[in-house]
Design a protein around this motif. Structure first.
Motif, PDB file in Angstrom:
ATOM      1  N   GLY A   1      -0.944  12.956  -8.016  1.00 44.77           N
ATOM      2  CA  GLY A   1      -0.344  12.065  -9.108  1.00 44.77           C
ATOM      3  C   GLY A   1       0.719  11.139  -8.760  1.00 44.77           C
ATOM      4  O   GLY A   1       1.058  10.190  -9.433  1.00 44.77           O
ATOM      5  N   THR A   2       1.130  11.303  -7.472  1.00 41.85           N
ATOM      6  CA  THR A   2       2.281  10.257  -7.208  1.00 41.85           C
ATOM      7  C   THR A   2       1.710   9.079  -6.908  1.00 41.85           C
ATOM      8  O   THR A   2       0.556   8.872  -6.378  1.00 41.85           O
ATOM      9  N   VAL A   3       2.462   8.042  -7.163  1.00 43.14           N
ATOM     10  CA  VAL A   3       2.109   6.540  -6.830  1.00 43.14           C
ATOM     11  C   VAL A   3       2.699   6.219  -5.561  1.00 43.14           C
ATOM     12  O   VAL A   3       3.855   6.359  -5.513  1.00 43.14           O
ATOM     13  N   LEU A   4       2.010   5.857  -4.786  1.00 40.75           N
ATOM     14  CA  LEU A   4       2.453   5.433  -3.230  1.00 40.75           C
ATOM     15  C   LEU A   4       2.549   3.762  -3.192  1.00 40.75           C
ATOM     16  O   LEU A   4       1.522   3.356  -3.351  1.00 40.75           O
ATOM     17  N   GLU A   5       3.862   3.371  -3.124  1.00 38.50           N
ATOM     18  CA  GLU A   5       3.954   1.807  -2.711  1.00 38.50           C
ATOM     19  C   GLU A   5       4.014   1.621  -1.223  1.00 38.50           C
ATOM     20  O   GLU A   5       5.018   1.877  -0.663  1.00 38.50           O
ATOM     21  N   LEU A   6       2.969   1.318  -0.860  1.00 37.63           N
ATOM     22  CA  LEU A   6       2.843   1.052   0.834  1.00 37.63           C
ATOM     23  C   LEU A   6       2.929  -0.275   1.391  1.00 37.63           C
ATOM     24  O   LEU A   6       2.431  -1.140   0.829  1.00 37.63           O
ATOM     25  N   PHE A   7       3.316  -0.236   2.486  1.00 34.03           N
ATOM     26  CA  PHE A   7       3.270  -1.455   3.606  1.00 34.03           C
ATOM     27  C   PHE A   7       2.324  -0.878   4.568  1.00 34.03           C
ATOM     28  O   PHE A   7       2.753   0.137   5.340  1.00 34.03           O
ATOM     29  N   THR A   8       1.246  -1.670   4.929  1.00 36.36           N
ATOM     30  CA  THR A   8       0.569  -1.421   6.158  1.00 36.36           C
ATOM     31  C   THR A   8       0.686  -2.586   7.103  1.00 36.36           C
ATOM     32  O   THR A   8       0.384  -3.671   6.497  1.00 36.36           O
ATOM     33  N   GLU A   9       0.807  -2.243   8.484  1.00 37.42           N
ATOM     34  CA  GLU A   9       0.608  -3.328   9.526  1.00 37.42           C
ATOM     35  C   GLU A   9      -0.491  -3.561   9.746  1.00 37.42           C
ATOM     36  O   GLU A   9      -1.561  -2.744   9.519  1.00 37.42           O
ATOM     37  N   ASP A  10      -0.991  -4.805  10.282  1.00 35.53           N
ATOM     38  CA  ASP A  10      -2.331  -5.041  10.439  1.00 35.53           C
ATOM     39  C   ASP A  10      -2.841  -4.282  11.931  1.00 35.53           C
ATOM     40  O   ASP A  10      -2.036  -3.519  12.575  1.00 35.53           O
ATOM     41  N   CYS A  11      -4.224  -4.458  12.155  1.00 28.03           N
ATOM     42  CA  CYS A  11      -4.764  -3.295  13.370  1.00 28.03           C
ATOM     43  C   CYS A  11      -3.983  -3.791  14.546  1.00 28.03           C
ATOM     44  O   CYS A  11      -4.048  -2.789  15.480  1.00 28.03           O
ATOM     45  N   PHE A  12      -3.477  -5.054  14.753  1.00 28.82           N
ATOM     46  CA  PHE A  12      -2.926  -5.329  15.913  1.00 28.82           C
ATOM     47  C   PHE A  12      -1.330  -5.043  16.076  1.00 28.82           C
ATOM     48  O   PHE A  12      -0.680  -5.434  17.019  1.00 28.82           O
ATOM     49  N   ALA A  13      -0.842  -4.048  15.089  1.00 33.90           N
ATOM     50  CA  ALA A  13       0.750  -3.859  14.874  1.00 33.90           C
ATOM     51  C   ALA A  13       1.364  -5.216  14.958  1.00 33.90           C
ATOM     52  O   ALA A  13       2.395  -5.386  15.402  1.00 33.90           O
ATOM     53  N   GLY A  14       0.736  -6.157  14.330  1.00 32.95           N
ATOM     54  CA  GLY A  14       1.422  -7.432  14.183  1.00 32.95           C
ATOM     55  C   GLY A  14       1.762  -8.360  15.282  1.00 32.95           C
ATOM     56  O   GLY A  14       2.328  -9.359  15.288  1.00 32.95           O
ATOM     57  N   ARG A  15       0.895  -7.960  16.637  1.00 40.46           N
ATOM     58  CA  ARG A  15       1.190  -8.820  17.492  1.00 40.46           C
ATOM     59  C   ARG A  15       0.283  -9.947  18.177  1.00 40.46           C
ATOM     60  O   ARG A  15       0.453 -10.753  18.924  1.00 40.46           O
ATOM     61  N   VAL A  16      -0.884 -10.036  17.156  1.00 39.44           N
ATOM     62  CA  VAL A  16      -1.864 -11.260  17.133  1.00 39.44           C
ATOM     63  C   VAL A  16      -1.110 -12.255  16.193  1.00 39.44           C
ATOM     64  O   VAL A  16      -1.459 -12.242  14.990  1.00 39.44           O
ATOM     65  N   ARG A  17      -0.635 -13.308  16.630  1.00 49.24           N
ATOM     66  CA  ARG A  17       0.168 -14.408  15.751  1.00 49.24           C
ATOM     67  C   ARG A  17      -0.394 -15.875  15.971  1.00 49.24           C
ATOM     68  O   ARG A  17      -0.138 -16.567  15.005  1.00 49.24           O
ATOM     69  N   GLY A  18      -1.145 -15.994  16.911  1.00 51.68           N
ATOM     70  CA  GLY A  18      -1.687 -17.351  17.122  1.00 51.68           C
ATOM     71  C   GLY A  18      -2.851 -16.996  18.172  1.00 51.68           C
ATOM     72  O   GLY A  18      -3.092 -16.071  18.637  1.00 51.68           O
ATOM     73  N   VAL A  19      -3.297 -18.393  18.422  1.00 44.50           N
ATOM     74  CA  VAL A  19      -4.717 -18.223  18.963  1.00 44.50           C
ATOM     75  C   VAL A  19      -4.447 -18.053  20.781  1.00 44.50           C
ATOM     76  O   VAL A  19      -5.628 -17.386  21.127  1.00 44.50           O
ATOM     77  N   ASP A  20      -3.238 -17.899  20.893  1.00 40.48           N
ATOM     78  CA  ASP A  20      -3.208 -17.511  22.427  1.00 40.48           C
ATOM     79  C   ASP A  20      -2.670 -16.092  22.487  1.00 40.48           C
ATOM     80  O   ASP A  20      -2.611 -15.607  23.748  1.00 40.48           O
ATOM     81  N   ASP A  21      -2.524 -15.537  21.653  1.00 41.65           N
ATOM     82  CA  ASP A  21      -2.236 -14.044  21.538  1.00 41.65           C
ATOM     83  C   ASP A  21      -3.458 -13.182  21.949  1.00 41.65           C
ATOM     84  O   ASP A  21      -3.981 -12.459  20.836  1.00 41.65           O
ATOM     85  N   LEU A  22      -3.865 -13.121  22.876  1.00 41.65           N
ATOM     86  CA  LEU A  22      -5.217 -12.174  23.184  1.00 41.65           C
ATOM     87  C   LEU A  22      -4.973 -10.967  23.024  1.00 41.65           C
ATOM     88  O   LEU A  22      -3.869 -10.522  23.680  1.00 41.65           O
ATOM     89  N   VAL A  23      -5.602 -10.140  22.709  1.00 38.46           N
ATOM     90  CA  VAL A  23      -5.704  -8.773  22.628  1.00 38.46           C
ATOM     91  C   VAL A  23      -5.349  -7.992  23.646  1.00 38.46           C
ATOM     92  O   VAL A  23      -4.470  -7.166  24.137  1.00 38.46           O
ATOM     93  N   SER A  24      -5.895  -8.446  24.767  1.00 31.98           N
ATOM     94  CA  SER A  24      -5.907  -7.848  26.284  1.00 31.98           C
ATOM     95  C   SER A  24      -4.724  -8.010  26.780  1.00 31.98           C
ATOM     96  O   SER A  24      -3.967  -7.259  27.578  1.00 31.98           O
ATOM     97  N   ARG A  25      -3.799  -8.918  26.226  1.00 27.00           N
ATOM     98  CA  ARG A  25      -2.376  -9.310  26.864  1.00 27.00           C
ATOM     99  C   ARG A  25      -1.441  -8.493  25.737  1.00 27.00           C
ATOM    100  O   ARG A  25      -0.421  -8.189  26.402  1.00 27.00           O
ATOM    101  N   VAL A  26      -1.452  -8.741  24.481  1.00 30.52           N
ATOM    102  CA  VAL A  26      -0.425  -8.427  23.718  1.00 30.52           C
ATOM    103  C   VAL A  26      -0.544  -7.128  23.120  1.00 30.52           C
ATOM    104  O   VAL A  26       0.453  -6.297  22.624  1.00 30.52           O
ATOM    105  N   VAL A  27      -1.505  -6.384  23.060  1.00 32.64           N
ATOM    106  CA  VAL A  27      -1.872  -5.056  22.602  1.00 32.64           C
ATOM    107  C   VAL A  27      -1.619  -3.941  23.646  1.00 32.64           C
ATOM    108  O   VAL A  27      -2.443  -4.309  24.590  1.00 32.64           O
ATOM    109  N   GLU A  28      -0.943  -3.036  23.405  1.00 31.78           N
ATOM    110  CA  GLU A  28      -1.027  -1.832  24.507  1.00 31.78           C
ATOM    111  C   GLU A  28      -1.726  -0.413  23.873  1.00 31.78           C
ATOM    112  O   GLU A  28      -1.303  -0.113  22.907  1.00 31.78           O
TER     113      GLU A  28
END
Lengths: 344, 344, 344, 344
Positions: free
Chosen positions: B37-64
């Motif tokens: 019955g608990t209400v959970l107020e949550l923050f979730t990060e995006d699937c890239f852990a917030g590391r893709v912020r611009g068009v040059d942030d390729l997943v293969s480079r910024v995500v481990e």
């Protein structure tokens, strides 16, 4: 040719006699030649050739293979050549009787082993459901066979089987969906929609059948609410616009289809065709189309039971760059259909 | 535990710090214990852990790898035992930033060869799209990378990943969807919906993540409009009602899910689970349920890209015999959510 | 640790007690640390944990999930790091009892619907076959349950399950085959063969189990001639030679494996890995390797029943350019095995 | 009819001219009528219709679809009716030239995306390999195109395509394998083997083609060592013994085939057919056959590239209860073949 009569300029009425039906796409001569733009007023028999009329009419007893899923046609469209595309506009679909039938079929359907997904288990019981159609209120009544439950579902008439003669010198059973169309079983094939079919042989040899008063997505048990249908289509021809897989257009959406096994391949075909359609007709570069689709596409399943499974990829026209598909043929056919209906 | 604070009776607020995220279902200790019955107020990060912020942030480079698709949780639900079911009601989902990211990922997605559908072809180019989110007008702006085209699509926030610890002593990557839930990527996981998850271990160990501002059916390129999310859920417990696969309930529909390969197996699982749900909770005999479903089901694809593909089987509650699912828990949670929102 | 004793320089004998078995790859601490080159003298229990001893011992009654397919291990190999590869040489496999068991398992196997290929059909009957093993004459006696027929098949002992801890922070049930090895169920895993397993975590955490006195290709009913096994392996380490999928080497062949669904993906993985192995270790350009393989490969199926299906791609070493795989480790281990056997 | 001449009692020699080839099973008239027991001395052209003769003869340039995979036939076998089975015994297969060709074909093969497994990736490069055939030493020489490597592989001649007219009023491209046989591409179709094909139409309409000097299991790149072939077969008829899928018999084994997608369905079909064959002809109860097969079957893949994939299920005759298959027809044909060869 029995039953075909040109009832006026550009209108052909064809109500087949028992011996007029065909059971394949390809391999059979045309019942009539029609000019592009002709309105066809057709009768189609249900997939059981009308032999399942009550709950005791088990398919294994009353239907004789391969005489299942009769098609009305084929029609030779004058001027149609490989590389062209047929535009078949569905003007109206009206169930021809006040009842329809559905059934389980031994070793056919999604929740049973089949001749391909072969197991040692015995088949499911063979059960027939007769659905009452209230054509005025546009309702189909489900009556449970093993309990008292009944419920009315909205009528949403469609054709399960629409196609042309296949390529590669083949003749395919009317039970098969593939790139020539055929037994795709998508609920999207309803009145108001234009279906595009790439032409494989001279004259295209278009036919259709397998009316459904309604059907769920995927056609789980393999059989819809099967009914004879009075159907009006306009058959038009688009020269020099190839169409690798059947496509559909409604007032709001364009759609690609793919038919294959496993189901992910049907999905891939439909999605790739839509990306390539967006590129060729709407000028959207392929990778941009891939991205837009990934966020915008609807992917309603058609069938997960037939020889090939069929997947639809569908996107709203309002979300696309301006140009209409195939030079606006859908809009033009829509207008011709309205004029026809007004004059009837 | 960082960032968790009980902000009132029955409300837990948890905003994870970088080190608080988890990358599996199972195999990690809970971040908090909560009462049903608990209400959970949550923050979730995006699937890239917030590391893709611009068009040059390729997943293969910024995500481990394997630090991709961070989950918020897990939460230990008091009293939850194998054989019970968690009811997770989505009260609200609000994108936490005014932008979102999508991208192609080498050898991942439906229209590319992959590590499983392995070919000798080189991967597709790696391209990032940054989507602008207009949270007031509820719009997501697509900006073509290779042309000038832009278009606004409706925002429709959802969680791609929702689940509990799996059975069989396993720990599964947060990229995997299976019977424990996980990365199902269905657009149906939106505000107003209750998600049912069968409990496999004591405390259930519920977590979620992978917010999408919107997503097409099938998630064709494998990546949605990925964004951090402020999400409120109510977590409740249904004792003694087993749930073999994740199920969902909205005000209008009940839904079953299946996750497997090939895609037809995902379809089969979801459809069979819905037939069996109709039998156990609604009293509809299995063959009648099979027939009704065949004519009435919607089958929106969730994903055709992840380790398992996910299919949804969905039917209108108004077409079913009377009794509400699981004793009416959805209606009760709907009311609790309304009260919570009114009091905020 | 119970039962483990270093019986001499480089030889470890480990006969697990009931509580020593593990049921996953990953997620459990090692039972021993061993140096590369160590000879392991092991006992493995059968996949039923020894509980099926007669035709009335139905799995559904005597086996308690998830305590099925017990593994002996895991062993921490000193110096093993991600990017390295374990070389496990099978010195000898001897059935530990004079009987073995096989059975149908409800909703498991290739010729039945399953929890994934889900249908409405009831499961097949549960039947147990007890096989008599003539260890001297190397024969397994099949005794028909429903007729008088009996026949002797050659004994060909193998391990169904061999693996290391998986990547991505996962723990996987011992019933699962994947890139970490696990329940691949290939008859190629016999004495005289070296199995290469890419290391995912420090120490690799190698374990094995699931001995079969013999097995058909594909393991059609899902269960082989299951027996406890006395097995000797040498565990060696190859630094800096990554191995993306389990590979095997015999005196005559090199082999790649792939585990996935659908089965064609398992085939693709194994074939592509072999093409890439031919390129990296033998210097054969990829397209030439693709062509040579197309004409020269053997592709024996391992299993078509487990969570993932497993396919093997196998080519004769005499048909390859000169250099031995991984610097000749197989030949060296062959010699060490011969010396060990001679000294025993 | 061009090129056909009855050269003696019960021997028909047929060497087709260019215009005599057919490209489908079904849909074409017979080239000759033959009595059961007739020896056919045939020439078959390679799958490229002889147009790929050097490394610059790319298929996309020199082959015109659908004129690919020419078949020699069809032959009308007198007395053959639906419910009967054709027994085609392969007396001898001799490559007709001293070279053979193989190639990659754009979007065809197992390690590339295809028209069905559709992706946005460009196709692999189109490369031709010409193999030298040393017919005296029975060797095929592989010559690498991108390195200096060459190697001799044993010649093992086979026919990729063998079949009869299909059921259901269909005509199928010669590229398709299905229950009528066709393009199964199994290396088991070699000299000394009898192939059983269920009759679907009067006269059966048997044809064959697609000779391979050798082929790997699965035919990975989609193209074998393709060569014209001088082939002798005896065509016999088994009345009233239905054969649902093509079966083969050698001196040592009986074999069932299955052709479907996904590959596991091809596996299921072949395995189930073998279980049912063991029951009907050898009296082994189905569950006992399931168990025996699980431990005794070989399952060599035929093709994982064609419209349907083909799997073979193969068991040693010495492990079966006594009675020979189909009343001993294989032994009888073996003797007739020996007499024919002795008299030549």
């Amino acid at each position: 040719m029995t039953g075909a009569s040109v009832s006026g300029a550009g209108v052909l009425r064809f109500r087949p006699s028992a011996g007029d039906y065909v059971w394949t796409f390809g391999g059979v001569p045309p019942v009539a030649r029609v000019a592009p733009g002709t309105v066809l007023e057709l009768f189609t028999e249900d997939c059981f050739a009308g032999r399942v009329r009550g709950v005791d009419d088990l398919v294994s007893r009353v239907v004789e293979f391969p005489f299942v899923n009769p098609q009305t046609g084929p029609f030779y469209v004058e001027g149609a050549e490989p590389g062209d595309t047929l535009a078949v506009h569905f003007v109206s679909l009206e169930p021809a009787r006040d009842w329809a039938a559905s059934t389980t079929v031994p070793l056919f359907g999604a929740l049973t082993s089949t001749h391909a997904t072969a197991t040692l288990q015995p088949p499911l019981p063979e059960v027939v459901w007769i659905w009452q159609l209230d054509r005025e209120r546009r309702l189909c009544r489900f009556e449970s066979r093993f309990s008292e439950y009944t419920v009315d579902l909205p009528m949403d008439p469609m054709h399960g089987t629409v196609g042309v003669a296949p390529a590669n010198l083949e003749a395919r059973s009317s039970l098969v969906p593939d790139s020539h169309g055929g037994n795709m079983d998508t609920p999207e094939m309803r009145a108001g929609v234009t279906c595009y079919l790439g032409v494989n042989v001279e004259g295209a040899l278009f036919s259709l059948g397998d009316g459904h008063a309604r059907q769920g997505e995927g056609e789980t048990c393999g059989v819809a609410v099967e009914c004879a249908m009075d159907t009006v289509v306009i058959v038009d021809l688009i020269k020099g616009w190839p169409c690798p897989w059947p496509r559909l257009e409604s007032d709001t959406h364009i759609m690609s289809t793919g038919s294959a096994r496993p189901l992910e391949d049907a999905f891939r075909i439909a999605q790739l065709d839509l990306v390539q359609w967006l590129e060729s007709d709407y000028g959207l570069p392929a990778l941009d189309g891939y991205q837009l689709l990934s966020q915008a596409v609807e992917a309603p399943l058609a069938n997960v039971v037939d020889t090939n499974y069929t997947s639809v990829a569908k996107i709203r026209k309002q979300w696309l760059p301006g140009s209409p598909a195939a030079g606006g043929v859908h809009t033009r056919l829509r207008e011709q259909a309205a004029a026809y209906l007004a004059s009837r």
